[in-house]
Design a protein around this motif. Structure first.
Motif, PDB file in Angstrom:
ATOM      1  N   MET A  12     -28.494 -34.712  -9.671  1.00 46.65           N
ATOM      2  CA  MET A  12     -30.006 -34.030  -9.243  1.00 46.65           C
ATOM      3  C   MET A  12     -31.073 -34.641  -9.989  1.00 46.65           C
ATOM      4  SD  MET A  12     -29.610 -32.589  -6.821  1.00 46.65           S
ATOM      5  CE  MET A  12     -31.014 -31.501  -6.340  1.00 46.65           C
ATOM      6  N   GLN A  13     -31.443 -35.300 -11.430  1.00 48.53           N
ATOM      7  CA  GLN A  13     -32.083 -35.335 -11.797  1.00 48.53           C
ATOM      8  C   GLN A  13     -32.628 -37.161 -11.295  1.00 48.53           C
ATOM      9  OE1 GLN A  13     -30.552 -35.406 -16.202  1.00 48.53           O
ATOM     10  NE2 GLN A  13     -31.141 -33.661 -15.594  1.00 48.53           N
ATOM     11  N   ALA A  14     -31.291 -37.730 -11.367  1.00 50.11           N
ATOM     12  CA  ALA A  14     -31.266 -38.900 -10.811  1.00 50.11           C
ATOM     13  C   ALA A  14     -32.386 -39.057  -9.554  1.00 50.11           C
ATOM     14  CB  ALA A  14     -30.003 -39.728 -10.257  1.00 50.11           C
ATOM     15  N   ALA A  15     -32.498 -38.144  -8.457  1.00 51.27           N
ATOM     16  CA  ALA A  15     -32.957 -37.976  -7.158  1.00 51.27           C
ATOM     17  C   ALA A  15     -33.742 -37.615  -7.123  1.00 51.27           C
ATOM     18  CB  ALA A  15     -31.992 -36.863  -6.137  1.00 51.27           C
ATOM     19  N   GLY A  16     -33.736 -37.179  -8.145  1.00 50.60           N
ATOM     20  CA  GLY A  16     -35.558 -36.116  -8.575  1.00 50.60           C
ATOM     21  C   GLY A  16     -36.996 -37.077  -9.057  1.00 50.60           C
ATOM     22  N   GLY A  17     -36.532 -38.488  -9.242  1.00 45.50           N
ATOM     23  CA  GLY A  17     -37.586 -39.671  -8.827  1.00 45.50           C
ATOM     24  C   GLY A  17     -38.417 -40.191  -8.202  1.00 45.50           C
ATOM     25  N   VAL A  18     -37.269 -40.413  -7.175  1.00 46.70           N
ATOM     26  CA  VAL A  18     -37.415 -40.688  -5.349  1.00 46.70           C
ATOM     27  C   VAL A  18     -37.744 -39.308  -4.548  1.00 46.70           C
ATOM     28  CG1 VAL A  18     -36.390 -41.541  -3.278  1.00 46.70           C
ATOM     29  CG2 VAL A  18     -35.401 -42.095  -5.977  1.00 46.70           C
ATOM     30  N   ILE A  19     -37.990 -38.419  -5.488  1.00 49.34           N
ATOM     31  CA  ILE A  19     -38.416 -37.169  -4.219  1.00 49.34           C
ATOM     32  C   ILE A  19     -39.701 -37.091  -4.329  1.00 49.34           C
ATOM     33  CG2 ILE A  19     -37.896 -34.820  -3.507  1.00 49.34           C
ATOM     34  CD1 ILE A  19     -34.831 -34.753  -3.910  1.00 49.34           C
ATOM     35  N   LYS A  20     -39.957 -37.049  -5.172  1.00 46.15           N
ATOM     36  CA  LYS A  20     -41.351 -36.571  -6.021  1.00 46.15           C
ATOM     37  C   LYS A  20     -42.299 -37.968  -5.064  1.00 46.15           C
ATOM     38  CE  LYS A  20     -40.273 -35.155 -10.643  1.00 46.15           C
ATOM     39  NZ  LYS A  20     -40.342 -34.373 -12.150  1.00 46.15           N
ATOM     40  N   HIS A  21     -41.669 -38.583  -5.579  1.00 45.45           N
ATOM     41  CA  HIS A  21     -42.881 -40.137  -4.373  1.00 45.45           C
ATOM     42  C   HIS A  21     -43.009 -38.416  -3.367  1.00 45.45           C
ATOM     43  CE1 HIS A  21     -43.513 -42.801  -7.718  1.00 45.45           C
ATOM     44  NE2 HIS A  21     -42.128 -42.606  -7.162  1.00 45.45           N
ATOM     45  N   LEU A  22     -42.305 -38.635  -1.919  1.00 49.07           N
ATOM     46  CA  LEU A  22     -42.002 -37.530  -0.827  1.00 49.07           C
ATOM     47  C   LEU A  22     -42.585 -36.644  -1.278  1.00 49.07           C
ATOM     48  CD1 LEU A  22     -38.510 -38.589   0.046  1.00 49.07           C
ATOM     49  CD2 LEU A  22     -40.578 -39.969   0.036  1.00 49.07           C
ATOM     50  N   LEU A  23     -43.639 -35.847  -2.340  1.00 49.03           N
ATOM     51  CA  LEU A  23     -44.019 -34.832  -1.900  1.00 49.03           C
ATOM     52  C   LEU A  23     -45.726 -34.851  -2.701  1.00 49.03           C
ATOM     53  CD1 LEU A  23     -41.714 -32.854  -4.218  1.00 49.03           C
ATOM     54  CD2 LEU A  23     -41.477 -32.843  -1.865  1.00 49.03           C
ATOM     55  N   ASP A  24     -46.323 -35.852  -2.534  1.00 47.43           N
ATOM     56  CA  ASP A  24     -47.970 -36.376  -1.781  1.00 47.43           C
ATOM     57  C   ASP A  24     -48.197 -36.000  -1.252  1.00 47.43           C
ATOM     58  OD1 ASP A  24     -46.696 -37.565  -0.900  1.00 47.43           O
ATOM     59  OD2 ASP A  24     -47.905 -39.932  -1.439  1.00 47.43           O
ATOM     60  N   ASN A  25     -47.381 -35.050   0.205  1.00 50.73           N
ATOM     61  CA  ASN A  25     -48.984 -34.639   0.993  1.00 50.73           C
ATOM     62  C   ASN A  25     -48.253 -33.387   1.518  1.00 50.73           C
ATOM     63  OD1 ASN A  25     -46.607 -34.902   3.347  1.00 50.73           O
ATOM     64  ND2 ASN A  25     -46.749 -36.881   1.824  1.00 50.73           N
ATOM     65  N   VAL A  54     -36.683 -26.237  -8.126  1.00 46.97           N
ATOM     66  CA  VAL A  54     -37.791 -25.392  -9.345  1.00 46.97           C
ATOM     67  C   VAL A  54     -38.711 -26.594  -9.437  1.00 46.97           C
ATOM     68  CG1 VAL A  54     -38.133 -24.005 -10.469  1.00 46.97           C
ATOM     69  CG2 VAL A  54     -36.505 -23.469  -9.548  1.00 46.97           C
ATOM     70  N   GLU A  55     -37.952 -27.655  -9.952  1.00 52.52           N
ATOM     71  CA  GLU A  55     -38.861 -28.682 -10.682  1.00 52.52           C
ATOM     72  C   GLU A  55     -39.247 -30.018  -9.959  1.00 52.52           C
ATOM     73  OE1 GLU A  55     -36.230 -31.174 -13.036  1.00 52.52           O
ATOM     74  OE2 GLU A  55     -35.674 -29.756 -14.776  1.00 52.52           O
ATOM     75  N   TRP A  56     -39.215 -29.613  -8.506  1.00 55.01           N
ATOM     76  CA  TRP A  56     -40.020 -30.485  -7.548  1.00 55.01           C
ATOM     77  C   TRP A  56     -41.015 -29.523  -7.005  1.00 55.01           C
ATOM     78  CZ3 TRP A  56     -34.556 -31.828  -5.874  1.00 55.01           C
ATOM     79  CH2 TRP A  56     -33.649 -33.110  -6.362  1.00 55.01           C
ATOM     80  N   LEU A  57     -40.693 -29.106  -6.822  1.00 53.12           N
ATOM     81  CA  LEU A  57     -41.828 -27.669  -6.211  1.00 53.12           C
ATOM     82  C   LEU A  57     -43.136 -26.983  -7.019  1.00 53.12           C
ATOM     83  CD1 LEU A  57     -39.481 -26.044  -3.410  1.00 53.12           C
ATOM     84  CD2 LEU A  57     -41.344 -28.019  -2.798  1.00 53.12           C
ATOM     85  N   ALA A  58     -42.226 -26.796  -7.966  1.00 52.44           N
ATOM     86  CA  ALA A  58     -43.669 -26.312  -9.521  1.00 52.44           C
ATOM     87  C   ALA A  58     -44.663 -26.386  -8.912  1.00 52.44           C
ATOM     88  CB  ALA A  58     -42.707 -26.162 -10.511  1.00 52.44           C
ATOM     89  N   PRO A  59     -45.152 -28.091  -8.955  1.00 50.16           N
ATOM     90  CA  PRO A  59     -46.609 -28.449  -9.139  1.00 50.16           C
ATOM     91  C   PRO A  59     -47.628 -27.343  -8.291  1.00 50.16           C
ATOM     92  CG  PRO A  59     -44.967 -29.834  -8.973  1.00 50.16           C
ATOM     93  CD  PRO A  59     -44.305 -28.709  -8.687  1.00 50.16           C
ATOM     94  N   GLN A  60     -46.901 -27.160  -6.530  1.00 46.68           N
ATOM     95  CA  GLN A  60     -47.726 -25.930  -6.211  1.00 46.68           C
ATOM     96  C   GLN A  60     -47.536 -25.051  -6.290  1.00 46.68           C
ATOM     97  OE1 GLN A  60     -49.122 -27.726  -4.117  1.00 46.68           O
ATOM     98  NE2 GLN A  60     -47.850 -30.076  -3.846  1.00 46.68           N
ATOM     99  N   TRP A  61     -46.307 -24.318  -6.342  1.00 47.99           N
ATOM    100  CA  TRP A  61     -45.839 -22.688  -6.869  1.00 47.99           C
ATOM    101  C   TRP A  61     -47.084 -21.729  -8.445  1.00 47.99           C
ATOM    102  CZ3 TRP A  61     -43.829 -24.991  -3.177  1.00 47.99           C
ATOM    103  CH2 TRP A  61     -43.463 -23.932  -1.838  1.00 47.99           C
ATOM    104  N   SER A  62     -46.599 -23.698  -9.029  1.00 39.75           N
ATOM    105  CA  SER A  62     -47.366 -23.220 -10.294  1.00 39.75           C
ATOM    106  C   SER A  62     -48.876 -22.996  -9.967  1.00 39.75           C
ATOM    107  CB  SER A  62     -46.907 -23.909 -11.363  1.00 39.75           C
ATOM    108  OG  SER A  62     -47.391 -24.953 -11.410  1.00 39.75           O
ATOM    109  N   ARG A  63     -49.095 -23.943  -9.551  1.00 39.96           N
ATOM    110  CA  ARG A  63     -50.934 -23.338  -9.237  1.00 39.96           C
ATOM    111  C   ARG A  63     -51.944 -22.358  -8.157  1.00 39.96           C
ATOM    112  NH1 ARG A  63     -50.963 -28.740  -6.571  1.00 39.96           N
ATOM    113  NH2 ARG A  63     -53.134 -28.142  -6.189  1.00 39.96           N
ATOM    114  N   MET A  64     -50.330 -21.628  -7.792  1.00 48.16           N
ATOM    115  CA  MET A  64     -50.691 -20.972  -6.938  1.00 48.16           C
ATOM    116  C   MET A  64     -51.971 -19.637  -7.520  1.00 48.16           C
ATOM    117  SD  MET A  64     -48.158 -19.569  -3.737  1.00 48.16           S
ATOM    118  CE  MET A  64     -47.096 -19.045  -4.895  1.00 48.16           C
ATOM    119  N   PRO A  65     -52.642 -19.381  -6.674  1.00 52.22           N
ATOM    120  CA  PRO A  65     -52.894 -17.683  -7.162  1.00 52.22           C
ATOM    121  C   PRO A  65     -52.606 -16.597  -6.996  1.00 52.22           C
ATOM    122  CG  PRO A  65     -55.070 -19.402  -5.682  1.00 52.22           C
ATOM    123  CD  PRO A  65     -52.802 -20.011  -5.961  1.00 52.22           C
ATOM    124  N   ARG A  66     -52.442 -16.272  -8.848  1.00 54.89           N
ATOM    125  CA  ARG A  66     -51.518 -14.958  -8.324  1.00 54.89           C
ATOM    126  C   ARG A  66     -51.885 -13.610  -8.426  1.00 54.89           C
ATOM    127  NH1 ARG A  66     -46.593 -17.080  -8.207  1.00 54.89           N
ATOM    128  NH2 ARG A  66     -46.455 -18.934  -8.904  1.00 54.89           N
TER     129      ARG A  66
END
Length: 233
Positions: free
Chosen positions: A77-90, A169-181
């Motif tokens: 999963m860590q190895a895949a993470g570097g590629v997946i993060k590039h897909l999450l810019d939109n 969690v790691e891949w989606l955290a940038p969106q969820w952690s910034r979400m107003p609560r």
């Protein structure tokens, strides 16, 4: 022996690790030995080592020879993470990955409703109680929210599933952690978790799946309206 490319050397060392010829936990042969074995330059050997480290077959340490590893689910999963993060810019990429998570958790809650044991149910209830206790503290609530969902990934006993959860969690955290609560938003999420737990406790896989889907779809709508209001889905 003619020189070989970094890709060829990488593949050969991978095969040696998988076959047990290079022992897990032991240092990789020295760079000079590998240069002689493969008839390659130091630059090519270092390219292969970098590739093997990225794929989880080696663990690098400054000033020491890399240590041989046999990749597990976490390293994959860590190895895949570097590629997946590039897909999450939109929003499209984030949405597509989130739908994978929804699909995965739909299966998990159904399996939990039919197969969770007494200890599993206790762990899920403890996570739910922690979630309720954190409603007034949004930072703590987020952590207990993650922990509640993580229990769902552990019930089957498959060691790959918690690693997949960590990836989500790691891949989606940038969106969820910034979400107003807010406390109200936390309370709504707690009630959604409670509905999932109660359906699992009642051994009702259909109700568990409906509760899970309702929860995650509502979460996505909130994220989308917060961050992606100007984009088309």
């Amino acid at each position: 022996m003619s020189g070989r490319s970094a890709d060829s050397i990488t593949l050969d060392i991978e095969r040696s690790i998988v076959a047990g010829e290079l022992e897990e936990g032991r240092p990789l042969p020295a760079e000079r030995a590998l240069m002689e074995q493969y008839g390659a330059s130091r630059t090519v050997i270092r390219e292969a080592i970098t590739a093997l480290t990225a794929k989880g077959f080696l663990k690098s340490r400054p000033r020491y020879r890399p240590i041989v590893c046999r990749p597990d689910a976490s390293s994959a999963m860590q190895a895949a993470g570097g590629v997946i993060k590039h897909l999450l810019d939109n929003s499209r990429g984030v949405h597509d990955l989130y739908q994978v998570r929804v699909l995965f958790e739909r299966v998990l809650v159904r399996d939990a409703a039919t197969g969770a044991g007494k200890d599993d149910l206790k762990r899920l209830k403890d996570a739910l109680d922690d979630n309720q206790a954190a409603i007034c503290d949004s930072e703590r609530f987020y952590a207990t929210d993650v922990a509640f969902h993580r229990v769902l990934y552990t019930i089957s006993g498959n060691p790959a599933y918690p690693a997949i959860h960590t990836g989500f969690v790691e891949w989606l955290a940038p969106q969820w952690s910034r979400m107003p609560r807010s406390e109200q938003r936390n309370h709504d999420n707690f009630l959604a978790h409670q509905a999932i737990y109660e359906a699992i406790l009642m051994r009702d896989p259909d109700a568990a799946e409906r509760a899970l889907v309702d929860h995650l779809e509502a979460s996505w709508e909130f994220v989308r309206s917060t961050f992606f209001a100007g984009e088309n889905e």
